[in-house]
Design a protein around this motif. Structure first.
Motif, short mmCIF file in Angstrom:
data_model
loop_
_atom_site.label_atom_id
_atom_site.label_comp_id
_atom_site.label_asym_id
_atom_site.label_seq_id
_atom_site.Cartn_x
_atom_site.Cartn_y
_atom_site.Cartn_z
N ARG A 33 -5.04 1.62 -1.18
CA ARG A 33 -4.78 2.90 -1.85
C ARG A 33 -6.11 3.50 -2.27
NH1 ARG A 33 -2.77 1.80 -8.00
NH2 ARG A 33 -4.61 0.63 -8.59
N LEU A 34 -6.14 4.83 -2.27
CA LEU A 34 -7.35 5.56 -2.60
C LEU A 34 -7.13 6.40 -3.84
CD1 LEU A 34 -8.25 6.91 0.97
CD2 LEU A 34 -9.11 4.84 -0.15
N THR A 39 -10.02 9.92 -1.94
CA THR A 39 -9.24 10.71 -0.99
C THR A 39 -10.00 11.96 -0.58
OG1 THR A 39 -7.17 9.87 -1.91
CG2 THR A 39 -7.04 11.90 -0.63
N ASP A 40 -10.62 12.63 -1.56
CA ASP A 40 -11.38 13.83 -1.19
C ASP A 40 -12.60 13.47 -0.34
OD1 ASP A 40 -14.07 14.27 -2.56
OD2 ASP A 40 -12.91 13.98 -4.36
N GLU A 42 -12.75 10.98 1.81
CA GLU A 42 -12.26 10.63 3.14
C GLU A 42 -11.81 11.86 3.93
OE1 GLU A 42 -11.79 8.25 6.26
OE2 GLU A 42 -12.52 7.48 4.34
N ILE A 50 -7.58 18.47 -4.39
CA ILE A 50 -6.55 17.44 -4.20
C ILE A 50 -5.28 17.77 -4.99
CG2 ILE A 50 -5.99 14.99 -4.47
CD1 ILE A 50 -7.93 15.62 -2.16
N LEU A 59 0.39 16.64 0.20
CA LEU A 59 -0.11 15.30 -0.06
C LEU A 59 0.75 14.71 -1.16
CD1 LEU A 59 -2.50 13.48 0.82
CD2 LEU A 59 -3.79 14.44 -1.05
N TYR A 72 -2.93 7.80 -6.96
CA TYR A 72 -3.43 7.04 -5.83
C TYR A 72 -2.67 7.44 -4.59
CZ TYR A 72 -5.78 4.29 -9.35
OH TYR A 72 -6.58 3.90 -10.40
N TYR A 73 -3.35 7.38 -3.45
CA TYR A 73 -2.78 7.83 -2.19
C TYR A 73 -2.90 6.73 -1.15
CZ TYR A 73 -3.38 12.07 -4.80
OH TYR A 73 -3.31 13.01 -5.79
N THR A 75 -3.84 4.77 1.97
CA THR A 75 -4.93 4.91 2.94
C THR A 75 -4.39 5.15 4.35
OG1 THR A 75 -6.32 3.49 1.60
CG2 THR A 75 -6.98 3.77 3.88
N ILE A 78 -3.47 8.76 4.67
CA ILE A 78 -4.66 9.62 4.63
C ILE A 78 -5.38 9.59 5.97
CG2 ILE A 78 -6.91 9.96 3.53
CD1 ILE A 78 -4.44 10.71 1.78
N LYS A 82 -5.82 12.84 8.41
CA LYS A 82 -7.18 13.23 8.74
C LYS A 82 -7.32 13.60 10.22
CE LYS A 82 -11.73 11.09 8.57
NZ LYS A 82 -12.47 9.92 8.10
#
Length: 113
Positions: A33-34, A39-40, A42, A50, A59, A72-73, A75, A78, A82
């Motif tokens: 988790r990010l 996250t920003d 990545e 965000i 998101l 948390y997001y 990975t 994400i 991306k």
């Protein structure tokens, strides 16, 4: 590399990339988790963008975090987003629209300071 070949810009106030950010982006394996900041990094967006993506349902944070709590997001999501050009276009349009509306509101209400 010899010191003579290293280029320095003494006029620059901030480093080109924060050491923490550079370290994170060079990890071989990312955590499951990010944080919003990771996250920003990545995705290549700004930290303040965000929450705009969350508000626009582009998101989704993990779990049901408190409004004022850390988010948390995942990975895996994400990294997939991306690579999704259609999603990136939606995000860019959403951010642009949000900025445009905010700027129009600031221009139309001169009493706000």
């Amino acid at each position: 590399m010899p010191a003579a070949f290293i280029q320095c810009n003494t006029q620059q106030k901030e480093p080109l990339m924060k050491t923490e950010k550079q370290h994170f982006l060079n990890l071989r394996r990312l955590p499951a988790r990010l944080s919003a900041e990771q996250t920003d990094w990545e995705l290549g967006f700004e930290y303040h963008e965000i929450p705009l993506l969350v508000k626009a349902n582009l998101l989704k944070p993990l779990g049901k975090p408190a409004p004022n709590g850390p988010k948390y997001y995942p990975t895996c999501v994400i990294l997939k987003l991306k690579e999704d050009e259609a999603w990136l276009n939606k995000v860019c349009r959403s951010i642009t629209q949000t900025r445009r509306l905010k700027n129009q509101g600031a221009k139309s209400d001169p009493d706000k300071s």
